[in-house]
Design a protein around this motif. Structure first.
Motif, PDB file in Angstrom:
ATOM      1  N   VAL A 260      -1.844  -0.554   5.419  1.00  0.00           N
ATOM      2  CA  VAL A 260      -2.994  -1.420   5.707  1.00  0.00           C
ATOM      3  C   VAL A 260      -3.785  -0.852   6.890  1.00  0.00           C
ATOM      4  CG1 VAL A 260      -3.681  -3.728   6.482  1.00  0.00           C
ATOM      5  CG2 VAL A 260      -1.956  -3.471   4.693  1.00  0.00           C
ATOM      6  N   ALA A 261      -3.095  -0.352   7.906  1.00  0.00           N
ATOM      7  CA  ALA A 261      -3.772   0.199   9.084  1.00  0.00           C
ATOM      8  C   ALA A 261      -4.573   1.448   8.727  1.00  0.00           C
ATOM      9  CB  ALA A 261      -2.747   0.520  10.170  1.00  0.00           C
ATOM     10  N   ASP A 262      -4.096   2.231   7.771  1.00  0.00           N
ATOM     11  CA  ASP A 262      -4.788   3.463   7.379  1.00  0.00           C
ATOM     12  C   ASP A 262      -5.974   3.213   6.453  1.00  0.00           C
ATOM     13  OD1 ASP A 262      -3.025   4.939   8.884  1.00  0.00           O
ATOM     14  OD2 ASP A 262      -1.756   5.518   7.181  1.00  0.00           O
ATOM     15  N   ALA A 263      -6.076   2.016   5.905  1.00  0.00           N
ATOM     16  CA  ALA A 263      -7.147   1.711   4.945  1.00  0.00           C
ATOM     17  C   ALA A 263      -8.473   1.491   5.664  1.00  0.00           C
ATOM     18  CB  ALA A 263      -6.775   0.473   4.135  1.00  0.00           C
ATOM     19  N   SER A 264      -9.557   1.802   4.959  1.00  0.00           N
ATOM     20  CA  SER A 264     -10.891   1.640   5.545  1.00  0.00           C
ATOM     21  C   SER A 264     -11.416   0.216   5.403  1.00  0.00           C
ATOM     22  CB  SER A 264     -11.863   2.626   4.899  1.00  0.00           C
ATOM     23  OG  SER A 264     -11.890   2.423   3.503  1.00  0.00           O
ATOM     24  N   SER A 265     -10.764  -0.573   4.556  1.00  0.00           N
ATOM     25  CA  SER A 265     -11.181  -1.968   4.366  1.00  0.00           C
ATOM     26  C   SER A 265      -9.956  -2.794   4.007  1.00  0.00           C
ATOM     27  CB  SER A 265     -12.236  -2.049   3.253  1.00  0.00           C
ATOM     28  OG  SER A 265     -11.691  -1.597   2.029  1.00  0.00           O
ATOM     29  N   PRO A 266     -10.063  -4.139   4.056  1.00  0.00           N
ATOM     30  CA  PRO A 266      -8.911  -4.986   3.706  1.00  0.00           C
ATOM     31  C   PRO A 266      -8.381  -4.642   2.312  1.00  0.00           C
ATOM     32  CG  PRO A 266     -10.621  -6.303   4.718  1.00  0.00           C
ATOM     33  CD  PRO A 266     -11.216  -4.940   4.483  1.00  0.00           C
ATOM     34  N   MET A 267      -7.081  -4.783   2.152  1.00  0.00           N
ATOM     35  CA  MET A 267      -6.425  -4.398   0.898  1.00  0.00           C
ATOM     36  C   MET A 267      -5.745  -5.584   0.238  1.00  0.00           C
ATOM     37  SD  MET A 267      -4.618  -0.793   1.905  1.00  0.00           S
ATOM     38  CE  MET A 267      -4.374  -0.331   0.189  1.00  0.00           C
ATOM     39  N   GLN A 268      -5.598  -5.470  -1.080  1.00  0.00           N
ATOM     40  CA  GLN A 268      -4.857  -6.461  -1.857  1.00  0.00           C
ATOM     41  C   GLN A 268      -3.441  -5.937  -2.104  1.00  0.00           C
ATOM     42  OE1 GLN A 268      -7.663  -6.454  -5.188  1.00  0.00           O
ATOM     43  NE2 GLN A 268      -8.001  -8.646  -4.764  1.00  0.00           N
ATOM     44  N   ALA A 269      -2.532  -6.843  -2.398  1.00  0.00           N
ATOM     45  CA  ALA A 269      -1.136  -6.467  -2.649  1.00  0.00           C
ATOM     46  C   ALA A 269      -1.041  -5.434  -3.759  1.00  0.00           C
ATOM     47  CB  ALA A 269      -0.300  -7.703  -2.991  1.00  0.00           C
ATOM     48  N   LYS A 270      -1.833  -5.591  -4.816  1.00  0.00           N
ATOM     49  CA  LYS A 270      -1.750  -4.661  -5.943  1.00  0.00           C
ATOM     50  C   LYS A 270      -2.196  -3.252  -5.564  1.00  0.00           C
ATOM     51  CE  LYS A 270      -6.204  -5.931  -7.984  1.00  0.00           C
ATOM     52  NZ  LYS A 270      -6.833  -6.543  -9.142  1.00  0.00           N
ATOM     53  N   GLN A 271      -2.985  -3.116  -4.500  1.00  0.00           N
ATOM     54  CA  GLN A 271      -3.392  -1.797  -4.022  1.00  0.00           C
ATOM     55  C   GLN A 271      -2.315  -1.188  -3.127  1.00  0.00           C
ATOM     56  OE1 GLN A 271      -6.945  -3.474  -2.190  1.00  0.00           O
ATOM     57  NE2 GLN A 271      -8.214  -2.083  -3.431  1.00  0.00           N
ATOM     58  N   ILE A 272      -1.562  -2.037  -2.459  1.00  0.00           N
ATOM     59  CA  ILE A 272      -0.560  -1.579  -1.499  1.00  0.00           C
ATOM     60  C   ILE A 272       0.711  -1.108  -2.202  1.00  0.00           C
ATOM     61  CG2 ILE A 272       0.927  -2.349   0.404  1.00  0.00           C
ATOM     62  CD1 ILE A 272      -1.411  -4.264   1.170  1.00  0.00           C
ATOM     63  N   VAL A 273       1.107  -1.822  -3.244  1.00  0.00           N
ATOM     64  CA  VAL A 273       2.380  -1.556  -3.922  1.00  0.00           C
ATOM     65  C   VAL A 273       2.565  -0.079  -4.294  1.00  0.00           C
ATOM     66  CG1 VAL A 273       3.659  -2.032  -6.055  1.00  0.00           C
ATOM     67  CG2 VAL A 273       2.794  -3.908  -4.685  1.00  0.00           C
ATOM     68  N   PRO A 274       1.621   0.565  -4.979  1.00  0.00           N
ATOM     69  CA  PRO A 274       1.864   1.973  -5.320  1.00  0.00           C
ATOM     70  C   PRO A 274       1.889   2.881  -4.085  1.00  0.00           C
ATOM     71  CG  PRO A 274      -0.294   1.255  -6.127  1.00  0.00           C
ATOM     72  CD  PRO A 274       0.396   0.053  -5.566  1.00  0.00           C
ATOM     73  N   ARG A 275       1.199   2.492  -3.038  1.00  0.00           N
ATOM     74  CA  ARG A 275       1.151   3.326  -1.829  1.00  0.00           C
ATOM     75  C   ARG A 275       2.447   3.271  -1.023  1.00  0.00           C
ATOM     76  NH1 ARG A 275      -4.326   1.599  -2.362  1.00  0.00           N
ATOM     77  NH2 ARG A 275      -5.762   3.359  -2.300  1.00  0.00           N
ATOM     78  N   ILE A 276       3.282   2.258  -1.289  1.00  0.00           N
ATOM     79  CA  ILE A 276       4.579   2.197  -0.610  1.00  0.00           C
ATOM     80  C   ILE A 276       5.704   2.631  -1.547  1.00  0.00           C
ATOM     81  CG2 ILE A 276       3.872   0.492   1.107  1.00  0.00           C
ATOM     82  CD1 ILE A 276       5.316  -1.664  -0.548  1.00  0.00           C
ATOM     83  N   GLY A 277       5.318   3.207  -2.680  1.00  0.00           N
ATOM     84  CA  GLY A 277       6.303   3.800  -3.577  1.00  0.00           C
ATOM     85  C   GLY A 277       6.947   2.871  -4.573  1.00  0.00           C
ATOM     86  N   LEU A 278       6.314   1.731  -4.843  1.00  0.00           N
ATOM     87  CA  LEU A 278       6.876   0.792  -5.820  1.00  0.00           C
ATOM     88  C   LEU A 278       6.046   0.810  -7.090  1.00  0.00           C
ATOM     89  CD1 LEU A 278       7.555  -2.262  -3.464  1.00  0.00           C
ATOM     90  CD2 LEU A 278       9.207  -0.595  -4.311  1.00  0.00           C
ATOM     91  N   PRO A 279       6.655   0.481  -8.226  1.00  0.00           N
ATOM     92  CA  PRO A 279       5.886   0.395  -9.466  1.00  0.00           C
ATOM     93  C   PRO A 279       4.945  -0.819  -9.419  1.00  0.00           C
ATOM     94  CG  PRO A 279       8.150  -0.302  -9.844  1.00  0.00           C
ATOM     95  CD  PRO A 279       8.076   0.207  -8.436  1.00  0.00           C
TER      96      PRO A 279
END
Length: 167
Positions: A111-130
């Protein structure tokens, strides 16, 4: 005579086969006894683990209720890693993401690295989860906990950003 010899050798063959079968049965009985002992040992381990898990769940539930009733309880100091129970401390000055459990730390960093607020569905693949419903909902719950504890903000429903640190 030949018939008596044939009967004698047949009886002898049957006795030999019976002896061989007896040896195999005895060997299998030893194996069954060993497996039974191992099974009992594993059942004991399973029972202890079940009781431990249930006890820990009860304690965590009680601690959760106490936190809600008593307000924030500071359990983690800067630089201390909590291993075991997943604990998300309330953010305070001087506390870094290093005190968070791995998955929570990963979420805050994404979330800190993102340029704008994020949704859970955007975060999940970035933390290595399906990107499946269960993982998205689980991550959404973690995001909400991070908001409650002051690590993130939810400016719009379902959109998460780093909490301002100028307070």
């Amino acid at each position: 005579m030949e018939e008596a010899t044939l009967m004698g050798s047949l009886i002898g063959e049957l006795e030999a086969r019976e002896a061989a079968a007896r040896v195999r049965v005895e060997e299998l009985e030893v194996q069954v006894a060993e497996l039974t002992a191992r099974l009992e040992g594993e059942r004991e381990v399973l029972a202890r683990l079940r009781v431990t898990r249930e006890t820990v769940a009860e304690v965590l539930t009680e601690l959760s209720v106490q936190d809600v009733e008593a307000g924030p309880v500071e359990r983690v100091e800067s630089g201390v890693r909590v291993v075991g129970a997943v604990m998300v401390p309330h953010w305070r000055e001087g506390l870094s993401v290093d005190v968070l459990p791995d998955v929570y730390r990963d979420i805050v960093e994404v979330v800190a690295d993102a340029s704008s607020p994020m949704q859970a569905k955007q975060i999940v693949p970035r933390i290595g989860l399906p990107a499946v419903t269960g993982k998205i909902e689980g991550t959404r719950g973690k995001l909400k906990r991070l908001v409650e504890r002051g690590w993130l903000v939810e400016d719009q429903p379902g959109r998460f950003a780093p909490a301002p640190r100028d307070r």
